[in-house]
Design an enzyme around this catalytic site. Structure first.
Site, PDB file in Angstrom:
ATOM      1  N   PHE A   1       8.978   9.197  -1.669  1.00  0.00           N
ATOM      2  CA  PHE A   1       8.735   9.879  -2.950  1.00  0.00           C
ATOM      3  C   PHE A   1       7.666   9.201  -3.811  1.00  0.00           C
ATOM      4  O   PHE A   1       6.757   9.862  -4.318  1.00  0.00           O
ATOM      5  CB  PHE A   1      10.055  10.045  -3.710  1.00  0.00           C
ATOM      6  CG  PHE A   1       9.973  11.007  -4.866  1.00  0.00           C
ATOM      7  CD1 PHE A   1       9.753  12.361  -4.654  1.00  0.00           C
ATOM      8  CD2 PHE A   1      10.114  10.566  -6.184  1.00  0.00           C
ATOM      9  CE1 PHE A   1       9.681  13.259  -5.720  1.00  0.00           C
ATOM     10  CE2 PHE A   1      10.042  11.451  -7.251  1.00  0.00           C
ATOM     11  CZ  PHE A   1       9.825  12.798  -7.016  1.00  0.00           C
TER      12      PHE A   1
ATOM     13  N   TYR B   1      17.846   9.332  -9.970  1.00  0.00           N
ATOM     14  CA  TYR B   1      17.914  10.023 -11.262  1.00  0.00           C
ATOM     15  C   TYR B   1      18.622   9.192 -12.324  1.00  0.00           C
ATOM     16  O   TYR B   1      18.150   9.066 -13.455  1.00  0.00           O
ATOM     17  CB  TYR B   1      18.578  11.405 -11.108  1.00  0.00           C
ATOM     18  CG  TYR B   1      17.658  12.376 -10.422  1.00  0.00           C
ATOM     19  CD1 TYR B   1      17.425  12.275  -9.050  1.00  0.00           C
ATOM     20  CD2 TYR B   1      16.990  13.355 -11.128  1.00  0.00           C
ATOM     21  CE1 TYR B   1      16.558  13.139  -8.404  1.00  0.00           C
ATOM     22  CE2 TYR B   1      16.122  14.229 -10.495  1.00  0.00           C
ATOM     23  CZ  TYR B   1      15.913  14.112  -9.139  1.00  0.00           C
ATOM     24  OH  TYR B   1      15.044  14.954  -8.511  1.00  0.00           O
TER      25      TYR B   1
ATOM     26  N   ARG C   1      16.681  23.633 -17.668  1.00  0.00           N
ATOM     27  CA  ARG C   1      15.331  23.191 -18.035  1.00  0.00           C
ATOM     28  C   ARG C   1      14.376  23.533 -16.887  1.00  0.00           C
ATOM     29  O   ARG C   1      14.647  23.206 -15.727  1.00  0.00           O
ATOM     30  CB  ARG C   1      15.300  21.687 -18.312  1.00  0.00           C
ATOM     31  CG  ARG C   1      13.915  21.174 -18.728  1.00  0.00           C
ATOM     32  CD  ARG C   1      13.950  19.709 -19.123  1.00  0.00           C
ATOM     33  NE  ARG C   1      12.634  19.233 -19.520  1.00  0.00           N
ATOM     34  CZ  ARG C   1      11.714  18.751 -18.674  1.00  0.00           C
ATOM     35  NH1 ARG C   1      11.980  18.658 -17.379  1.00  0.00           N
ATOM     36  NH2 ARG C   1      10.537  18.337 -19.119  1.00  0.00           N
TER      37      ARG C   1
ATOM     38  N   HIS D   1       7.849  16.060 -13.578  1.00  0.00           N
ATOM     39  CA  HIS D   1       8.489  17.134 -14.365  1.00  0.00           C
ATOM     40  C   HIS D   1       8.445  16.826 -15.859  1.00  0.00           C
ATOM     41  O   HIS D   1       9.394  17.131 -16.600  1.00  0.00           O
ATOM     42  CB  HIS D   1       9.938  17.362 -13.929  1.00  0.00           C
ATOM     43  CG  HIS D   1      10.092  17.833 -12.514  1.00  0.00           C
ATOM     44  ND1 HIS D   1      10.191  19.157 -12.170  1.00  0.00           N
ATOM     45  CD2 HIS D   1      10.158  17.138 -11.347  1.00  0.00           C
ATOM     46  CE1 HIS D   1      10.320  19.262 -10.848  1.00  0.00           C
ATOM     47  NE2 HIS D   1      10.298  18.046 -10.329  1.00  0.00           N
TER      48      HIS D   1
ATOM     49  N   ARG E   1      17.752  10.608  -3.871  1.00  0.00           N
ATOM     50  CA  ARG E   1      17.750  11.211  -5.210  1.00  0.00           C
ATOM     51  C   ARG E   1      18.985  10.764  -5.979  1.00  0.00           C
ATOM     52  O   ARG E   1      18.920  10.508  -7.181  1.00  0.00           O
ATOM     53  CB  ARG E   1      17.743  12.738  -5.105  1.00  0.00           C
ATOM     54  CG  ARG E   1      16.470  13.332  -4.574  1.00  0.00           C
ATOM     55  CD  ARG E   1      16.536  14.853  -4.536  1.00  0.00           C
ATOM     56  NE  ARG E   1      16.319  15.433  -5.850  1.00  0.00           N
ATOM     57  CZ  ARG E   1      16.582  16.691  -6.172  1.00  0.00           C
ATOM     58  NH1 ARG E   1      17.118  17.504  -5.286  1.00  0.00           N
ATOM     59  NH2 ARG E   1      16.350  17.141  -7.388  1.00  0.00           N
TER      60      ARG E   1
ATOM     61  N   ARG F   1       8.971  11.871 -18.590  1.00  0.00           N
ATOM     62  CA  ARG F   1       9.513  11.870 -17.232  1.00  0.00           C
ATOM     63  C   ARG F   1       8.378  11.538 -16.249  1.00  0.00           C
ATOM     64  O   ARG F   1       7.259  12.043 -16.400  1.00  0.00           O
ATOM     65  CB  ARG F   1      10.080  13.244 -16.887  1.00  0.00           C
ATOM     66  CG  ARG F   1      11.393  13.589 -17.583  1.00  0.00           C
ATOM     67  CD  ARG F   1      11.691  15.062 -17.425  1.00  0.00           C
ATOM     68  NE  ARG F   1      12.982  15.470 -17.931  1.00  0.00           N
ATOM     69  CZ  ARG F   1      13.240  15.751 -19.208  1.00  0.00           C
ATOM     70  NH1 ARG F   1      12.304  15.649 -20.125  1.00  0.00           N
ATOM     71  NH2 ARG F   1      14.454  16.127 -19.570  1.00  0.00           N
TER      72      ARG F   1
ATOM     73  N   ARG G   1      14.155   5.904 -19.362  1.00  0.00           N
ATOM     74  CA  ARG G   1      13.692   6.922 -20.315  1.00  0.00           C
ATOM     75  C   ARG G   1      14.525   6.922 -21.594  1.00  0.00           C
ATOM     76  O   ARG G   1      14.008   7.040 -22.701  1.00  0.00           O
ATOM     77  CB  ARG G   1      13.815   8.284 -19.626  1.00  0.00           C
ATOM     78  CG  ARG G   1      12.785   9.295 -20.004  1.00  0.00           C
ATOM     79  CD  ARG G   1      12.737  10.401 -18.981  1.00  0.00           C
ATOM     80  NE  ARG G   1      13.959  11.174 -18.868  1.00  0.00           N
ATOM     81  CZ  ARG G   1      14.317  12.144 -19.696  1.00  0.00           C
ATOM     82  NH1 ARG G   1      13.543  12.471 -20.698  1.00  0.00           N
ATOM     83  NH2 ARG G   1      15.439  12.809 -19.514  1.00  0.00           N
TER      84      ARG G   1
ATOM     85  N   ASN H   1      14.222  23.351  -7.585  1.00  0.00           N
ATOM     86  CA  ASN H   1      12.854  23.826  -7.780  1.00  0.00           C
ATOM     87  C   ASN H   1      12.792  25.329  -7.529  1.00  0.00           C
ATOM     88  O   ASN H   1      13.749  25.914  -7.030  1.00  0.00           O
ATOM     89  CB  ASN H   1      11.908  23.132  -6.795  1.00  0.00           C
ATOM     90  CG  ASN H   1      11.534  21.718  -7.229  1.00  0.00           C
ATOM     91  OD1 ASN H   1      11.646  21.364  -8.404  1.00  0.00           O
ATOM     92  ND2 ASN H   1      11.100  20.913  -6.285  1.00  0.00           N
TER      93      ASN H   1
HETATM   94 FE1  HDD Z   1      13.181  14.996  -8.584  1.00  0.00          FE
HETATM   95  C1  HDD Z   1      12.983  14.917 -11.960  1.00  0.00           C
HETATM   96  C2  HDD Z   1      13.613  18.400  -8.698  1.00  0.00           C
HETATM   97  C3  HDD Z   1      13.031  15.121  -5.144  1.00  0.00           C
HETATM   98  C4  HDD Z   1      13.160  11.656  -8.475  1.00  0.00           C
HETATM   99  N1  HDD Z   1      13.270  16.381 -10.032  1.00  0.00           N
HETATM  100  C5  HDD Z   1      13.189  16.142 -11.381  1.00  0.00           C
HETATM  101  C6  HDD Z   1      13.353  17.362 -12.106  1.00  0.00           C
HETATM  102  C7  HDD Z   1      13.524  18.348 -11.185  1.00  0.00           C
HETATM  103  C8  HDD Z   1      13.477  17.727  -9.888  1.00  0.00           C
HETATM  104  C9  HDD Z   1      13.721  19.813 -11.469  1.00  0.00           C
HETATM  105  C10 HDD Z   1      13.301  17.519 -13.618  1.00  0.00           C
HETATM  106  C11 HDD Z   1      14.672  17.504 -14.218  1.00  0.00           C
HETATM  107  C12 HDD Z   1      14.587  17.752 -15.709  1.00  0.00           C
HETATM  108  O1  HDD Z   1      14.274  18.885 -16.094  1.00  0.00           O
HETATM  109  O2  HDD Z   1      14.819  16.806 -16.454  1.00  0.00           O
HETATM  110  N2  HDD Z   1      13.211  16.473  -7.202  1.00  0.00           N
HETATM  111  C13 HDD Z   1      13.520  17.788  -7.457  1.00  0.00           C
HETATM  112  C14 HDD Z   1      13.724  18.470  -6.188  1.00  0.00           C
HETATM  113  C15 HDD Z   1      13.548  17.555  -5.197  1.00  0.00           C
HETATM  114  C16 HDD Z   1      13.246  16.292  -5.840  1.00  0.00           C
HETATM  115  C17 HDD Z   1      14.094  19.929  -6.041  1.00  0.00           C
HETATM  116  C18 HDD Z   1      13.661  17.732  -3.723  1.00  0.00           C
HETATM  117  C19 HDD Z   1      14.653  18.324  -3.151  1.00  0.00           C
HETATM  118  N3  HDD Z   1      13.076  13.633  -7.084  1.00  0.00           N
HETATM  119  C20 HDD Z   1      13.059  13.884  -5.740  1.00  0.00           C
HETATM  120  C21 HDD Z   1      13.112  12.636  -5.014  1.00  0.00           C
HETATM  121  C22 HDD Z   1      13.176  11.648  -5.959  1.00  0.00           C
HETATM  122  C23 HDD Z   1      13.143  12.305  -7.247  1.00  0.00           C
HETATM  123  C24 HDD Z   1      13.118  12.497  -3.502  1.00  0.00           C
HETATM  124  C25 HDD Z   1      13.242  10.144  -5.793  1.00  0.00           C
HETATM  125  C26 HDD Z   1      13.639   9.514  -4.739  1.00  0.00           C
HETATM  126  N4  HDD Z   1      12.991  13.544  -9.962  1.00  0.00           N
HETATM  127  C27 HDD Z   1      13.050  12.229  -9.692  1.00  0.00           C
HETATM  128  C28 HDD Z   1      13.019  11.372 -10.933  1.00  0.00           C
HETATM  129  C29 HDD Z   1      13.018  12.429 -12.059  1.00  0.00           C
HETATM  130  C30 HDD Z   1      12.964  13.729 -11.302  1.00  0.00           C
HETATM  131  C31 HDD Z   1      11.942  10.357 -10.943  1.00  0.00           C
HETATM  132  C32 HDD Z   1      11.969  12.282 -13.147  1.00  0.00           C
HETATM  133  C33 HDD Z   1      12.667  12.573 -14.443  1.00  0.00           C
HETATM  134  C34 HDD Z   1      14.064  12.636 -14.086  1.00  0.00           C
HETATM  135  O3  HDD Z   1      14.222  12.403 -12.761  1.00  0.00           O
HETATM  136  O4  HDD Z   1      14.983  12.842 -14.832  1.00  0.00           O
HETATM  137  O5  HDD Z   1      14.115  10.534 -10.951  1.00  0.00           O
END
Ligand code: HDD
Length: 709
Positions: free
Chosen positions: A189, A390, A140, A103, A386, A100, A397, A176
């Protein structure tokens, strides 16, 4: 005869253990696990006999096919024609998938969600109305910045993602353990994550924000101030995943049967209370036991202590959207509980570990865009981005058919004409692959009338296309102050120490230019060698409930699942030790015997030469450290005792060990034992039964917690 009897007893015990597992297995099975079961079963059954991936039985998977000279017995080159060896290597070469992008490191478990208060006035979602349901979930927990192999206890925000497998489809709350975020707009981001991750020129540092780029980003984005203070607080070094809150962070909406919308924030609060490590412990554990958190979760569930969180909602009526001094769609702001109370309406229990980490925890994929009828989004600009990100990242992935992977499949039927793509697992029957078609007669329009289909809230949208955010998004400090003001004095000191640590690792200390609180800025500037500011930003002085961890104690204080080290040496009193262990076990604590060696330790009255009658130590003093335990008993080793004392842990002692304890640590204000020769258990910081958190006990003793040993 004795041997036979012993064997009989052993086999009876084994049968008992097997039966208990069976019962646990059945009681912890839920709809989702049953749905995944056929896959597991087929893997288990074929495991008896090695085959190739195409099913041909293999008699030797240990030697590559070679040319052998029969006269000398020497072998020549390995043959490329060995399809069995080639397949094995090919499969191995491609075992890794991209981790990822954030995270990457996490641990997960199965469980269920149960509602206790229906909310028809807010939402028509059956999962939020049907109290008879037990909805399967997969949760998770993760760190954000580190790679998959990084340590668990680093200072970082923790991810708290929950997938509800509802009968109406999957609903993901991807949250979170901190209620706000660093940035307001999703377009930031990539910049934010690049700045937080290791620097590009040397890929340093791993899993840490203590570096120039992160703090440079903070300085340039004052909107990050609020979350930065949270990230420097004890929340960012949790004792356990089981002891942290979870927040959906973004503002979502709930839609009721009348089509009315209410804004909502989701919150999880652990029954065990919110607890943290101290920084020195976290630092040491990162080296001593990098898997500290994932092991803790796994062990608790294996031992039948299922972690539980209450599920709460904060709601704001549509008409009240503008009544607060902050914008309720700004993810860098929380909704203070005195203004918008939390209404706890359900609970989540995690009661089953995964069978295979990769297949379940690694391949689980969450999307904020996964909602079910009755739950919707808001115009929160972070959430909007978001919802795009995702799904997209899962394609990189896991491939385009990632929703067909067992852990991601919904438990309800899926029917649509999305087709093909890499690794498609479904075989669709029929002559058509488009909609509508001559076979399925229901015209799409009639679906609109169905109450169980997803209905978007028909929000009115008018305006100009502009690259801006709402006016209230421009205020960045009020809630940073609110959070900091609400902390206990020792929590504030921890924030100061954390900031000083982080900035010590930067070449350009800049935090004192961004004064959330004058005293904070002055202290930090003093520690990192910056210019000490004379005037600060005006502090509004307000506080709010629920922000300090001291406001979030355990619902039922307990020593359950806490790890207690019993330090012994030859000549220990086995009677007392056994009694104390039994008492701790009866309260649900786990005890570990630590000796000068990992071998037999002999009690008073037993001749070591006899080789029997001793107690086997689980570990030796060098093999484990005090950091891995919540409390220690009968401390004999000076370092262990001093370290545990510095980390605010209860220390128990008996007999001779009492005077040792008195000499090993100076306990200000604590009368360690009225009678040092007494055989009674003496506890410095806690009580063996009816556990109170170390910090709570310390406060009641009026001792200032410190992170130094
Ligand atoms: Fe995110 C993963 C939580 C903002 C893009 N995010 C990811 C995971 C968590 C969060 C818990 C792990 C999920 C797992 O266990 O597979 N993220 C947050 C929170 C945010 C946040 C609480 C703000 C409120 N995230 C955020 C933004 C973006 C992303 C603004 C993109 C514009 N986040 C991602 C991602 C991930 C991710 C890149 C990486 C792996 C995945 O999604 O599955 O898309």
């Amino acid at each position: 005869m004795t041997g036979a009897f012993q064997r009989l007893q052993e086999s009876l015990n084994e049968a008992k253990i097997a039966a208990t597992h069976k019962v646990n297995e059945i009681t912890t099975m839920n709809e989702k696990i049953v749905e995944m079961w056929p896959n597991k079963d087929s893997v288990e059954r074929s495991g008896n006999r090695l085959t190739t991936d195409s099913g041909t039985k293999v008699y030797d998977a240990d030697h590559w096919l070679k040319v052998v000279d029969p006269s000398t017995g020497h072998h020549g080159p390995s043959l490329l024609e060995d399809q069995i060896a080639r397949e094995k290597i090919h499969r191995f070469d491609h075992e890794r998938i991209p981790e990822r992008v954030v995270h990457a490191r996490g641990a997960g478990a199965h469980g269920y969600f149960k509602l206790y208060t229906p909310i028809p006035e807010f939402s028509s979602a059956p999962v939020l109305n049907d109290t008879a349901r037990s909805t399967p979930v997969f949760a998770r927990f993760s760190t954000v910045a580190g790679s998959r192999g990084s340590a668990d206890t680093v200072r970082d925000v923790r991810g708290f993602a929950v997938k509800f497998y509802t009968e109406e489809g999957n609903w993901d709350i991807v949250g979170n353990n901190i209620p706000v975020f660093f940035i307001q707009d999703a377009i930031k981001f990539p910049d934010f994550v690049h700045a937080a991750k290791p620097e590009p020129h040397n890929e340093v540092p791993q899993a840490q924000t203590a570096h120039n780029n992160f703090w440079d980003f903070q300085y340039l984005h004052s909107e990050a101030t609020h979350m930065s203070v949270w990230a420097m607080s004890d929340r960012a070094i949790p004792r356990s995943f089981r002891m942290m809150q979870g927040f959906g962070v973004n503002t979502f909406s709930l839609i009721n049967a009348q089509g009315e919308r209410t804004f909502v924030k989701f919150v999880w609060t652990p029954e065990l209370g919110v607890h943290s490590l101290v920084w020195d412990e976290a630092l040491k554990l990162a080296g001593q036991d990098p898997d500290f958190h994932r092991k803790d979760l796994y062990e608790a569930i294996e031992n039948g202590y299922y972690p539980k969180w209450r599920f709460g909602i904060q709601t704001v009526a549509e008409k009240d959207q503008d009544k607060f001094e902050f914008d309720i769609l700004d993810a860098t702001k929380l909704w203070p509980e005195d203004l918008v109370p939390v209404n706890y309406i359900g609970e989540m229990v995690l009661n089953r570990n995964v069978d295979e980490f990769f297949a379940e925890t690694e391949q689980v994929a969450f999307c904020t865009s996964h909602v079910v009828p009755g739950i919707g989004f808001s115009d929160d600009p972070l959430l909007q981005g978001r919802n795009f990100s995702y799904f997209d990242t899962q394609i990189t992935r896991l491939g385009v058919n990632w929703e067909q992977i067992p852990i991601n499949r919904p438990v309800c039927p899926v029917m649509n004409f999305n087709r093909d793509g890499a690794l498609n697992h479904r075989i669709h029957k029929g002559k058509v692959n488009y909609w509508p078609n001559r076979f399925e007669a229901v015209p799409p329009a009639s679906h609109k009338q169905e109450t169980d289909s997803y209905q978007e809230y028909p929000a009115r949208v008018v305006g100009l296309k502009l690259r801006v955010n709402g006016a209230k998004f421009r205020e960045h400090f009020a809630q940073a102050q609110l959070f900091y003001n609400s902390l206990a004095e020792y929590e504030k000191k921890h924030v100061q120490a954390a900031l000083a640590f982080e900035l010590s690792h930067c070449d350009e200390p800049i935090v004192y230019k961004r004064d959330i609180d004058l005293a904070l800025a002055q202290n930090v500037a003093n520690m990192v060698g910056g210019d000490i500011p004379k005037e600060g930003r005006q502090n509004h002085g307000r506080k709010a409930p629920g922000l300090s961890q001291t406001d979030l104690p355990a619902i039922r204080p307990s020593i359950e699942t806490r790890r207690v080290a019993m330090i012994i040496a030859d000549g220990f009193d086995i009677g007392v030790l056994t009694a104390v262990r039994a008492a701790l076990k009866a309260e649900g604590a786990t005890t570990w015997v630590i000796g000068p060696r990992r071998g037999m330790i002999f009690p008073t009255g037993v001749d070591p030469e006899s080789g029997t009658g001793g107690l086997m130590a689980d570990h030796h003093l060098e093999g484990q450290r005090s950091t891995m335990f919540d409390a220690i008993f009968n401390g004999r080793a000076v370092h262990w005792v001093r370290e545990a004392f510095g980390h605010l842990k209860p220390i128990g002692a008996l007999g001779d060990a009492v005077s040792f304890l008195q000499q090993a640590v100076v306990l200000p204000g604590v009368d360690l034992a009225a009678d040092p020769n007494s055989d009674e258990v003496v506890i410095s910081y806690g009580v063996v039964t009816g556990w109170k958190s170390s910090v709570g006990i310390l406060r009641s003793l009026d001792i200032e917690p410190s992170t130094s040993v």
